[in-house]
Design an enzyme around this catalytic site. Structure first.
Site, short mmCIF file in Angstrom:
data_model
loop_
_atom_site.label_atom_id
_atom_site.label_comp_id
_atom_site.label_asym_id
_atom_site.label_seq_id
_atom_site.Cartn_x
_atom_site.Cartn_y
_atom_site.Cartn_z
N GLU A 128 71.28 57.14 43.25
CA GLU A 128 70.74 57.85 44.42
C GLU A 128 71.72 58.95 44.79
OE1 GLU A 128 68.72 57.17 48.80
OE2 GLU A 128 70.14 55.68 48.07
N GLY A 219 64.48 60.82 55.22
CA GLY A 219 65.26 61.70 54.36
C GLY A 219 64.43 62.75 53.64
N ASP A 247 60.79 47.47 57.38
CA ASP A 247 61.60 46.62 58.26
C ASP A 247 61.25 46.82 59.73
OD1 ASP A 247 62.65 49.16 58.60
OD2 ASP A 247 64.75 48.56 58.30
N ASP A 273 66.39 49.14 50.38
CA ASP A 273 67.51 50.03 50.68
C ASP A 273 68.61 49.25 51.40
OD1 ASP A 273 68.94 52.39 50.72
OD2 ASP A 273 67.82 53.31 52.34
#
Length: 388
Positions: A128, A219, A247, A273
Site C-alpha cells: 500500500e 482516501g 466497522d 485495514d
C-alpha cells in the site's frame, strides 16, 4: 481416510445447501451430499451450525500488538495465529508507505518466511504505497511519496521471491499507465488509493488494467453529481472490485449499502485495514511511524484522521447483516470469495469447492464464530478457548 462434517447449512461455491455431509480427505474438500456416509466413517457433528469458507483478508497491517512494518518474523507469525480467532484463513500482509530501504527489508522478510507461519496462510504481499498523492494521504507518510517506478517494483518482487500480489497507486501520478501495464503483466493486481484523481483518470487506469479500489470512500476524491471522482469510478466502472471497511466508523452503513447496490455484492470486497491494536485494549499504539490513539472503537492519528481500524473480518460479516444491507450468504461471499477473486486466487482459497484446501469456519446462526479449520484440522474453537 475421509472424514465428514455434518451441519445444518453449508455456504458452498455459488449455492447454499444443507443439512448434509461435507467430505474432507487429506486436508482437501471432497464432495457434499445430503446422504449419510458409510456407518464406519468419522463424522464431526455441527448440528445447528453453519459451515462457511475461511475468510480472506486482502488488506491488513497488523494484529495483537504486532505490525507488518516491524519487520519481525515472530510478529508476523503472531498476526497469522491471531487471525484464526477472526475466522481468517488466508491474508495479504500489508505494508505502509515508507523508505525504499525499509520496504526492501520488509518484503524480503515476508518472502523468505511466509510458508513458516503457523496460523492463517499468507497468500502474498499487498504494497500500500508509496506511489500516492498528498491530498488524501490518510495515515501514510508523505515524505516518501513518489511516482510509480517499475524498477522499484522489480526489486521488491525479486526480494520477496515473487510474493507481491497487489499494489496500490494514485493513478494521477506520472508514469502510472506504464506502471499498471507492467504490474498487471506480472500478475500483480493494481489497486487505486490515496488519490485525488478525476473520474476520467481513474477510468484510464482501469482501462490499463487496474482492478481494485482501496477502502472505497476513504482516501479518495469523493462523489459529486458534476464531478464523480474516484468514488464515482469505484461505483460505476465495469469489471472492478471495490474494497470497503464495514466497522461503522470509516463508512456509514447507508453509504456501504449504496456501494454494494451499485458495484454488486459479488464485486464488493470487505477488508479490515486492521492495525496492530486489533484484538487489544484501547490505548496508544503505532501505525508505522505514526502514534495512534484507539478510543471508542476507532484508531486515529493526531488531528483526528482515521489510522486503519481495529476491525476483525468476522465482525464485518456480522455488521453488514445486522445493518440489514446484506444477507448472510452475501456477507460471507464479500469476505471470502470476492477478496480471493480480486487478487486472482479464488482457485486456491475463499470458497468451499472440491479439490480446494479444507480451510473453513463454523458459525452459529447469529454469525458468531465457533471454530476455524485449516487443511481440515480444527485450529481454533470457542469452547476450547485457544489456537492450536
Amino acid at each position: 481416510m475421509s472424514k465428514y462434517i455434518f451441519a445444518e447449512t453449508f455456504f458452498l461455491e455459488e449455492k447454499v445447501e444443507g443439512p448434509g455431509f461435507l467430505e474432507i480427505k487429506d486436508g482437501i474438500f471432497g464432495s457434499f451430499s445430503e446422504n449419510s456416509p458409510d456407518a464406519a466413517a468419522e463424522i464431526i457433528d455441527y448440528t445447528g451450525y453453519w459451515i462457511a469458507p475461511g475468510l480472506v483478508d486482502t488488506h491488513i497491517h497488523g494484529f495483537r500488538n504486532h505490525d507488518i512494518m516491524d519487520n519481525d518474523f515472530e510478529g508476523l507469525n503472531q498476526i497469522s495465529k491471531g487471525l484464526l480467532y477472526c475466522g481468517v484463513t488466508s491474508f495479504l500482509p500489508t505494508t505502509l508507505t515508507s523508505s525504499t530501504e525499509e520496504l526492501n527489508h520488509v518484503v524480503e522478510m515476508i518472502g523468505t518466511n511466509y510458508k513458516k507461519v503457523r496460523g492463517a496462510k499468507i497468500k502474498g504481499i499487498f504494497l500500500e504505497g508509496p506511489f500516492f498523492t498528498e491530498k488524501h494521504k490518510g495515515a501514510q507518510n508523505t515524505k516518501y511519496f513518489c511516482d510509480p517506478s517499475v524498477d522499484l517494483l522489480k526489486v521488491w518482487q525479486k526480494l520477496s521471491n515473487d510474493s507481491i500480489k497487489k499494489i496500490a497507486i494514485a493513478p494521477e501520478r506520472n508514469g502510472a499507465a506504464e506502471f499498471i501495464e507492467y504490474a498487471v503483466g506480472e500478475k500483480i493486481a493494481v489497486a487505486l488509493a490515496h488519490s485525488d484523481a478525476t473520474y476520467e483518470e481513474a477510468k484510464q487506469a482501469v482501462e490499463k488494467g487496474a482492478s481494485i479500489f482501496v477502502h472505497t470512500f476513504n482516501g479518495m476524491s469523493p462523489l459529486h453529481h458534476r464531478v464523480p471522482g474516484m468514488a464515482g469510478a469505484a461505483m460505476n466502472l465495469k469489471d472492478v472490485f471495490a474494497e470497503i471497511i464495514c466497522d461503522g466508523h470509516h463508512v456509514h452503513p447507508a453509504a456501504a449499502n449504496i456501494l454494494m447496490n451499485a458495484r454488486g455484492r459479488n464485486q464488493t470486497v470487505m477488508v479490515t485495514d486492521c492495525m496492530m491494536a486489533g484484538g487489544m485494549p484501547e490505548g496508544n499504539y503505532q501505525l508505522g511511524e505514526f502514534p495512534v490513539e484507539v478510543k471508542a472503537g476507532a484508531a486515529r492519528i493526531e488531528g483526528g484522521s482515521l489510522a486503519g481500524s481495529i476491525l476483525q473480518l468476522k465482525e464485518a460479516v456480522k455488521n453488514v447483516v445486522d445493518w440489514g444491507i446484506a444477507t448472510p450468504e452475501e456477507a460471507i461471499y464479500m469476505a471470502s470469495t470476492a477478496p480471493a477473486k480480486s487478487i486472482g486466487l479464488d482457485g486456491e482459497c475463499g470458497k468451499i469447492a472440491e479439490g480446494h484446501s479444507a480451510d473453513f469456519i463454523v458459525l452459529n446462526p447469529d454469525l458468531n464464530l465457533i471454530a476455524t479449520y485449516l487443511d481440515g484440522v480444527c485450529r481454533y474453537h470457542l469452547r476450547k478457548e485457544g489456537v492450536r
